[in-house]
Design a protein around this motif. Sequence first.
Motif, PDB file in Angstrom:
ATOM      1  N   GLU A 108      -5.047   2.672   3.876  1.00 18.20           N
ATOM      2  CA  GLU A 108      -4.873   1.677   4.934  1.00 18.20           C
ATOM      3  C   GLU A 108      -3.418   1.564   5.378  1.00 18.20           C
ATOM      4  O   GLU A 108      -3.129   1.306   6.552  1.00 18.20           O
ATOM      5  N   SER A 109      -2.478   1.780   4.449  1.00 12.09           N
ATOM      6  CA  SER A 109      -1.060   1.732   4.834  1.00 12.09           C
ATOM      7  C   SER A 109      -0.709   2.873   5.770  1.00 12.09           C
ATOM      8  O   SER A 109       0.151   2.735   6.646  1.00 12.09           O
ATOM      9  N   GLY A 151       0.794  -1.226   0.000  1.00 12.40           N
ATOM     10  CA  GLY A 151       0.000   0.000   0.000  1.00 12.40           C
ATOM     11  C   GLY A 151       0.822   1.270   0.000  1.00 12.40           C
ATOM     12  O   GLY A 151       0.344   2.317  -0.435  1.00 12.40           O
ATOM     13  N   ARG A 152       2.055   1.196   0.528  1.00 11.41           N
ATOM     14  CA  ARG A 152       2.886   2.403   0.595  1.00 11.41           C
ATOM     15  C   ARG A 152       3.266   2.856  -0.815  1.00 11.41           C
ATOM     16  O   ARG A 152       3.554   2.045  -1.691  1.00 11.41           O
ATOM     17  N   VAL A 153       3.301   4.164  -0.995  1.00  8.92           N
ATOM     18  CA  VAL A 153       3.563   4.742  -2.313  1.00  8.92           C
ATOM     19  C   VAL A 153       4.955   5.360  -2.333  1.00  8.92           C
ATOM     20  O   VAL A 153       5.257   6.244  -1.521  1.00  8.92           O
ATOM     21  N   PRO A 154       5.816   4.916  -3.245  1.00  7.08           N
ATOM     22  CA  PRO A 154       7.160   5.501  -3.342  1.00  7.08           C
ATOM     23  C   PRO A 154       7.100   6.972  -3.754  1.00  7.08           C
ATOM     24  O   PRO A 154       6.069   7.455  -4.241  1.00  7.08           O
ATOM     25  N   SER A 155       8.209   7.641  -3.596  1.00  9.73           N
ATOM     26  CA  SER A 155       8.253   9.067  -3.937  1.00  9.73           C
ATOM     27  C   SER A 155       8.465   9.312  -5.416  1.00  9.73           C
ATOM     28  O   SER A 155       8.224  10.424  -5.895  1.00  9.73           O
ATOM     29  N   SER A 177      -5.930   0.683  -5.235  1.00 12.10           N
ATOM     30  CA  SER A 177      -4.694   1.410  -4.937  1.00 12.10           C
ATOM     31  C   SER A 177      -4.952   2.522  -3.934  1.00 12.10           C
ATOM     32  O   SER A 177      -4.182   2.717  -2.974  1.00 12.10           O
ATOM     33  N   MET A 178      -6.019   3.272  -4.141  1.00  5.58           N
ATOM     34  CA  MET A 178      -6.386   4.358  -3.223  1.00  5.58           C
ATOM     35  C   MET A 178      -6.613   3.807  -1.821  1.00  5.58           C
ATOM     36  O   MET A 178      -6.073   4.325  -0.831  1.00  5.58           O
TER      37      MET A 178
END
Length: 903
Positions: free
Chosen positions: A572-573, A520-524, A566-567
């Motif tokens: 949730e992450s 769930g985490r989104v990279p920069s 994805s959202m």
Amino acid sequence: MNKLCLPFSLLLFAATANAQSSVTNLRTENLVNPLGLDVTVPRFSWQLKNNKRNIAQTAYEIKVTGKKESAWNSGKINSDSSVHVAYKGSALHSGEKYTWQVRVWDNSGKPSAWSQPASFQMALLQPSDWRASWIEPGYTEDSVLRPSPLLRKEFSTTKKIAKATAYITAHGMYEAYVNGNRVGDAHFTPGWTSYKTRLQYQTYDITNLLRQGKNALGVILGNGWYRGFIGFRGQKNFYGKDIALLLQVNITYTDGTDETLVSDGSWKSATGEITYSEIYNGETIDARKQKTGWMQAGYDDAGWSNVKQASFGKDNLLATYNEMITPHEVIKPVKMITTPKGETVLDFGQNLVGWVRVKANGKAGDSIVLNHAEVLDKAGNFYTENLRAAKATDTYILKGGGTETFAPHFTWQGFRYIKITGYPGTIHPENFEAVVFHSNMAPTGTFTTSNPLINQLQHNIQWGQKGNFLDVPTDCPQRDERLGWTGDAQAFFRTASFNRGVNNFFTKWLKDLEADQMEGRVPSVIPNVLGNGGNSAGWADVATIIPWELYIAYGDKRTLAAQYSSMKNYVESVRRTTKDNLWNTGFHYGDWLFYRPADDNDGRSAVTDKYLIAQCFYANSLQLLINAATVLGKTDDAASYTDLLQEVKTAFLKEYMTPSGRLVSGTQTAYVLALQFDMLPENLRKQAADRLVENIKSYNNHLTTGFLGTPYLCHVLTRFGHSDVAYTLLLQQSYPSWLYPVTKGATTIWERWDGIKPDGSFQTPSMNSYNHYAYGAIGDWMYRKMVGLDTYADGPGYKHIKVQPHIGGDFKNASATLETNYGTAAAGWKIEGNTVTMDVEVPANTVATIYLPAGNASSVTESGKPLSAIKDIQDLGSEEGYIKIQTGSGKYHFSMQAEKQQH
């Protein structure tokens, strides 16, 4: 979310619509006659044309035909939908071309003529449709310089060709040729995706390039993003060490038989004139090493090596969805300069992205070196320190014997100036031309005003977007970076969606974002070549911001649905890391590159608390997830996240606000985000807005915001009745401001407010891009608030248009046009003496709610007639200094007495 209900009381006026509507601008998946769709349920869009007012579609009929039979005839469907109408016919077949037509019934009750035919061709829909093999060069590679491989194959056709389609991709980049003719006009193919899970291939119609008899296929490969230097840590081979080709040509002959040509072990490989090529460093071409005629049939390749077949998989292959990178403007130098150091420099007058094409006539071995730079230093010398490790150097070695023309293949640069070394003979500027490259997104928006500095700002915004939208939304095009930074992209999205058609561009990029999410985490950066842990507030929130804003801008419900997981996974992450509903852990960039004055002795510009920022963005992402869930009918999610949002806002108030409404960070960004995302109780919002204004005035009417606060600053001011302050900030010319770079000669948006300081010196070169679009997000305010051309959430994609201008700033006029999916929407206002005129254009099959800046309806005329006499217009009463009306399609000219300048 309420479904748009066309006040289709307006339809009652339809009796005036005597002229028959026509249907134009047919698109499949937002593209005109696309080749290579792997969307098995494509969507169709079209536009109605009719010069009469209040034209709305009431029904449509679509027919789709394959090569042998009808694939779908919808019959008459009673619906006003004319955008993203889904195919509902029989299964579509790999490689097959389909034509489609549509006719509509408007509110006159008569059907239009059938539209002109449009077409789409399917891609290879199953991995088993690929009969080609991956192939690699068979020679021993120079592992240091890694010259570009040449791959070739000859074949013969004995029958007349009806159709030939090529499907091509590569590990690295490729250029393909048939009988010496370039295949397609796209460059840097196959584009940049998260290659391990998503590798795009391109589809080309090469029917006219083949001939009956002998033919030759030739392909040049380059390192590209796949194995070239990427990121600012000096890494290469990020996705693999290999360089490889996958190519298939499906031929249908006029007698109905088929043949398939593929990349396989029968191909040959060698190296040629491209002896070195890297995105950041540039390219070296040694014309003495040209293999003349190698792309043609009959060439003697006996000395070439056999290729090697590779076992790379095909499960990650997908058809190209977005517009590819293509050449656009060709710009000639405006000036030739001899610098104080004695160097010869050409100035193209515009900071641009692309390459320089050179003509020269010299002897074999003459070496021409071109260096690229964005700016000259204070003394007027060539300046490249801000490029960091990127060499940005193209070297051309002549073979001699006549005029030679050079241009790179697999690199591009961000530059305004080039330094020329080693050119044989006299340098004539006409022998140099800059070719501009960007993803081939259609221009959609125009914006102009009475103020030439603001018009230049708009120019800079548009050129910043062009230069940084090369298959991914890059942060900068010149240094050793050029990465898809998520914070920049989300900040700029609405501005981007006005200036160009970015629906497919961002839909493709969002799929890579989802592919690169880590629990769930989104990279920069997307694609993620930095490998960081992700979830920096305002950067990672791109996962919720762009899908929702894309839905609002284009009405693209399918992309919203596709990104919903994805959202939700992103939200949730974040939720997993909170304690007592506070997001107060992890690394955050914060309000990146905010302004901090050197003489700040009282701490007014103190850094905005990064966890305060995080809490605001967490709440915003929750709200956007709730919005998406509501639109998509996920009522349980909408309810549970609504409860969570209230808890998150309550936690914000306990942690970051005093009982009187003062925030623990007294910065502009803190108040902007708290107000933009509705973090404060309604009864405390006005005083917070007043504190924001007080802060701005304490800086002598300057902003202090960075990447996260700036996009919302003027929006918040306008929302809370301070458009006069927003205009003051917009028109501020001294640093820090949007116009300060304009006064310093900028032709694109800068990364820093003071990339060039008032004394002519530079900001820190380690981070000082002069083509960095993030601060160009002010464009969104200029288009949607200053001119007031906007869309409502109940009719996204400009199905329900909002026009609410905010007049001020001593402007005499401001206007904007936008090519929506329905046609041209336009709005503009002009002040002449005590009279305000407004022109509005509403495309067919839409409605508009228009706010007229007048005290009473009796003072307003439309096309010279009293407003009350226009039966096409519905009076909705007055609202906060405006007369509010509703209209259907058409062109409207309003005139009224100016009440006051600020609205």
